[in-house]
Design a protein around this motif. Sequence first.
Motif, PDB file in Angstrom:
ATOM      1  N   ALA A  12       0.832  -1.208   0.000  1.00  0.00           N
ATOM      2  CA  ALA A  12       0.000   0.000   0.000  1.00  0.00           C
ATOM      3  C   ALA A  12       0.867   1.259   0.000  1.00  0.00           C
ATOM      4  CB  ALA A  12      -0.930  -0.008   1.207  1.00  0.00           C
ATOM      5  N   LEU A  13       1.887   1.271   0.829  1.00  0.00           N
ATOM      6  CA  LEU A  13       2.761   2.443   0.894  1.00  0.00           C
ATOM      7  C   LEU A  13       3.535   2.630  -0.401  1.00  0.00           C
ATOM      8  CD1 LEU A  13       4.017   2.141   4.582  1.00  0.00           C
ATOM      9  CD2 LEU A  13       2.205   3.621   3.658  1.00  0.00           C
ATOM     10  N   HIS A  14       3.971   1.527  -1.011  1.00  0.00           N
ATOM     11  CA  HIS A  14       4.664   1.616  -2.302  1.00  0.00           C
ATOM     12  C   HIS A  14       3.716   2.189  -3.367  1.00  0.00           C
ATOM     13  CE1 HIS A  14       7.345   0.766  -5.596  1.00  0.00           C
ATOM     14  NE2 HIS A  14       6.390   0.082  -6.197  1.00  0.00           N
ATOM     15  N   ALA A  15       2.471   1.722  -3.396  1.00  0.00           N
ATOM     16  CA  ALA A  15       1.491   2.232  -4.360  1.00  0.00           C
ATOM     17  C   ALA A  15       1.249   3.725  -4.140  1.00  0.00           C
ATOM     18  CB  ALA A  15       0.181   1.456  -4.256  1.00  0.00           C
ATOM     19  N   LEU A  16       1.164   4.156  -2.887  1.00  0.00           N
ATOM     20  CA  LEU A  16       0.969   5.579  -2.590  1.00  0.00           C
ATOM     21  C   LEU A  16       2.132   6.422  -3.104  1.00  0.00           C
ATOM     22  CD1 LEU A  16      -0.476   5.803   1.029  1.00  0.00           C
ATOM     23  CD2 LEU A  16      -1.592   6.458  -1.085  1.00  0.00           C
ATOM     24  N   ASP A  17       3.334   5.887  -2.998  1.00  0.00           N
ATOM     25  CA  ASP A  17       4.518   6.626  -3.434  1.00  0.00           C
ATOM     26  C   ASP A  17       4.631   6.703  -4.950  1.00  0.00           C
ATOM     27  OD1 ASP A  17       5.249   7.084  -0.818  1.00  0.00           O
ATOM     28  OD2 ASP A  17       6.655   5.400  -0.741  1.00  0.00           O
ATOM     29  N   THR A  18       4.026   5.758  -5.672  1.00  0.00           N
ATOM     30  CA  THR A  18       4.203   5.700  -7.125  1.00  0.00           C
ATOM     31  C   THR A  18       2.967   6.107  -7.914  1.00  0.00           C
ATOM     32  OG1 THR A  18       3.620   3.352  -7.149  1.00  0.00           O
ATOM     33  CG2 THR A  18       5.963   3.902  -6.944  1.00  0.00           C
ATOM     34  N   GLN A  19       1.796   6.193  -7.278  1.00  0.00           N
ATOM     35  CA  GLN A  19       0.559   6.522  -7.987  1.00  0.00           C
ATOM     36  C   GLN A  19      -0.231   7.538  -7.170  1.00  0.00           C
ATOM     37  OE1 GLN A  19      -1.591   2.887  -9.189  1.00  0.00           O
ATOM     38  NE2 GLN A  19       0.246   1.766  -8.628  1.00  0.00           N
ATOM     39  N   GLY A  20      -1.165   8.218  -7.830  1.00  0.00           N
ATOM     40  CA  GLY A  20      -2.005   9.178  -7.138  1.00  0.00           C
ATOM     41  C   GLY A  20      -3.381   8.591  -6.852  1.00  0.00           C
ATOM     42  N   PHE A  21      -3.889   8.804  -5.657  1.00  0.00           N
ATOM     43  CA  PHE A  21      -5.195   8.278  -5.267  1.00  0.00           C
ATOM     44  C   PHE A  21      -6.006   9.361  -4.579  1.00  0.00           C
ATOM     45  CE2 PHE A  21      -2.280   4.655  -5.163  1.00  0.00           C
ATOM     46  CZ  PHE A  21      -2.933   3.774  -6.008  1.00  0.00           C
ATOM     47  N   GLY A  22      -7.319   9.295  -4.763  1.00  0.00           N
ATOM     48  CA  GLY A  22      -8.223  10.210  -4.080  1.00  0.00           C
ATOM     49  C   GLY A  22      -8.992   9.533  -2.970  1.00  0.00           C
ATOM     50  N   LYS A  23      -9.173   8.216  -3.111  1.00  0.00           N
ATOM     51  CA  LYS A  23      -9.953   7.462  -2.131  1.00  0.00           C
ATOM     52  C   LYS A  23      -9.229   6.152  -1.823  1.00  0.00           C
ATOM     53  CE  LYS A  23     -14.412   9.418  -3.347  1.00  0.00           C
ATOM     54  NZ  LYS A  23     -13.923  10.696  -3.000  1.00  0.00           N
ATOM     55  N   CYS A  24      -9.481   5.654  -0.615  1.00  0.00           N
ATOM     56  CA  CYS A  24      -8.859   4.415  -0.183  1.00  0.00           C
ATOM     57  C   CYS A  24      -9.880   3.588   0.595  1.00  0.00           C
ATOM     58  CB  CYS A  24      -7.653   4.729   0.707  1.00  0.00           C
ATOM     59  SG  CYS A  24      -6.868   3.268   1.426  1.00  0.00           S
ATOM     60  N   VAL A  25      -9.924   2.293   0.293  1.00  0.00           N
ATOM     61  CA  VAL A  25     -10.736   1.343   1.063  1.00  0.00           C
ATOM     62  C   VAL A  25      -9.742   0.461   1.800  1.00  0.00           C
ATOM     63  CG1 VAL A  25     -12.421  -0.525   0.949  1.00  0.00           C
ATOM     64  CG2 VAL A  25     -12.599   1.408  -0.647  1.00  0.00           C
ATOM     65  N   LEU A  26      -9.777   0.538   3.133  1.00  0.00           N
ATOM     66  CA  LEU A  26      -8.785  -0.113   3.983  1.00  0.00           C
ATOM     67  C   LEU A  26      -9.453  -1.166   4.856  1.00  0.00           C
ATOM     68  CD1 LEU A  26      -5.952  -0.261   5.368  1.00  0.00           C
ATOM     69  CD2 LEU A  26      -6.714   1.638   6.817  1.00  0.00           C
ATOM     70  N   ASP A  27      -8.991  -2.407   4.731  1.00  0.00           N
ATOM     71  CA  ASP A  27      -9.502  -3.479   5.592  1.00  0.00           C
ATOM     72  C   ASP A  27      -8.893  -3.309   6.980  1.00  0.00           C
ATOM     73  OD1 ASP A  27     -10.852  -5.803   6.364  1.00  0.00           O
ATOM     74  OD2 ASP A  27      -9.241  -7.111   5.700  1.00  0.00           O
ATOM     75  N   LEU A  28      -9.688  -3.564   7.989  1.00  0.00           N
ATOM     76  CA  LEU A  28      -9.226  -3.403   9.361  1.00  0.00           C
ATOM     77  C   LEU A  28      -8.200  -4.464   9.755  1.00  0.00           C
ATOM     78  CD1 LEU A  28      -9.732  -1.593  11.818  1.00  0.00           C
ATOM     79  CD2 LEU A  28     -11.421  -3.244  12.563  1.00  0.00           C
ATOM     80  N   ASN A  29      -8.350  -5.676   9.208  1.00  0.00           N
ATOM     81  CA  ASN A  29      -7.439  -6.776   9.552  1.00  0.00           C
ATOM     82  C   ASN A  29      -6.657  -7.176   8.306  1.00  0.00           C
ATOM     83  OD1 ASN A  29      -6.106  -8.945  10.610  1.00  0.00           O
ATOM     84  ND2 ASN A  29      -7.919 -10.193  10.945  1.00  0.00           N
ATOM     85  N   LEU A  30      -5.376  -6.902   8.313  1.00  0.00           N
ATOM     86  CA  LEU A  30      -4.503  -7.227   7.180  1.00  0.00           C
ATOM     87  C   LEU A  30      -3.544  -8.337   7.586  1.00  0.00           C
ATOM     88  CD1 LEU A  30      -3.678  -3.604   6.029  1.00  0.00           C
ATOM     89  CD2 LEU A  30      -5.185  -5.229   4.882  1.00  0.00           C
ATOM     90  N   ALA A  31      -3.969  -9.577   7.392  1.00  0.00           N
ATOM     91  CA  ALA A  31      -3.148 -10.749   7.722  1.00  0.00           C
ATOM     92  C   ALA A  31      -2.574 -10.645   9.134  1.00  0.00           C
ATOM     93  CB  ALA A  31      -2.034 -10.927   6.690  1.00  0.00           C
ATOM     94  N   GLY A  32      -3.450 -10.305  10.068  1.00  0.00           N
ATOM     95  CA  GLY A  32      -3.035 -10.226  11.457  1.00  0.00           C
ATOM     96  C   GLY A  32      -2.556  -8.863  11.902  1.00  0.00           C
ATOM     97  N   GLU A  33      -2.277  -7.971  10.965  1.00  0.00           N
ATOM     98  CA  GLU A  33      -1.878  -6.612  11.315  1.00  0.00           C
ATOM     99  C   GLU A  33      -3.111  -5.717  11.301  1.00  0.00           C
ATOM    100  OE1 GLU A  33       1.093  -6.081   8.178  1.00  0.00           O
ATOM    101  OE2 GLU A  33       2.549  -5.856   9.799  1.00  0.00           O
ATOM    102  N   SER A  34      -3.091  -4.662  12.062  1.00  0.00           N
ATOM    103  CA  SER A  34      -4.230  -3.756  12.135  1.00  0.00           C
ATOM    104  C   SER A  34      -4.133  -2.672  11.063  1.00  0.00           C
ATOM    105  CB  SER A  34      -4.289  -3.094  13.508  1.00  0.00           C
ATOM    106  OG  SER A  34      -5.294  -2.100  13.522  1.00  0.00           O
ATOM    107  N   GLY A  35      -5.217  -2.540  10.310  1.00  0.00           N
ATOM    108  CA  GLY A  35      -5.299  -1.452   9.347  1.00  0.00           C
ATOM    109  C   GLY A  35      -5.300  -0.096  10.038  1.00  0.00           C
ATOM    110  N   LEU A  36      -5.713  -0.060  11.310  1.00  0.00           N
ATOM    111  CA  LEU A  36      -5.712   1.199  12.061  1.00  0.00           C
ATOM    112  C   LEU A  36      -4.301   1.750  12.231  1.00  0.00           C
ATOM    113  CD1 LEU A  36      -8.385   0.603  14.859  1.00  0.00           C
ATOM    114  CD2 LEU A  36      -8.596   1.941  12.756  1.00  0.00           C
ATOM    115  N   GLN A  37      -3.305   0.859  12.272  1.00  0.00           N
ATOM    116  CA  GLN A  37      -1.923   1.320  12.384  1.00  0.00           C
ATOM    117  C   GLN A  37      -1.458   1.968  11.083  1.00  0.00           C
ATOM    118  OE1 GLN A  37      -0.020  -2.335  13.533  1.00  0.00           O
ATOM    119  NE2 GLN A  37      -0.188  -1.858  15.716  1.00  0.00           N
TER     120      GLN A  37
END
Length: 177
Positions: free
Chosen positions: A40-65
């Motif tokens: 996600a961070l790599h995509a943000l650095d290389t492309q432009g986005f206006g909206k994001c859909v973020l899952d709360l649970n990312l393979a055991g990591e918190s999307g809130l972080q």
Amino acid sequence: MTTNERWLLIDDDAAFLEILQRALKRQGIEATGTHSHAEALHALDTQGFGKCVLDLNLAGESGLQLLPELLTRIPGLDVLVLTGYGSIATAVEAMRRGAVNYLCKPVTVHQLISGFEALATSPELRHEPPSVEEMEWEHIQRVLNEHEGNVSATARALHMHRRTLQRKLQKHSRWRN
């Protein structure tokens, strides 16, 4: 909504991402799917986005972080948080960290689009988490689906008396109609 607006999708479920990307494309929305914090961070650095859909649970990591970092990199990014198991506490925390909306899975592409469009027409909705009643209803429906519509099994799983569950189901169906 402009058709050339790009969305960033962050979810560890590859099948869900693929289906969501195709559904958004049919609506004229270009979306990039990522499966992890790093992607996600790599995509943000290389492309432009206006909206994001973020899952709360990312393979055991918190999307809130990840949420504050997304907003630090793109301050105007509208982030909608999705979760399979919602709670008032996580909804409030997501809003506190900068999410513009919070929805419980399963969702349709139209619900996602509406989740962002409601903000454009009613800016006061930007930081209003789902009500306790909505969260309870979503949880009841999820458990009811897990038990294939069996009210008695659902009541046991919810540690609730069967009659209480039946009253809640009847009350909600009258309220909706």
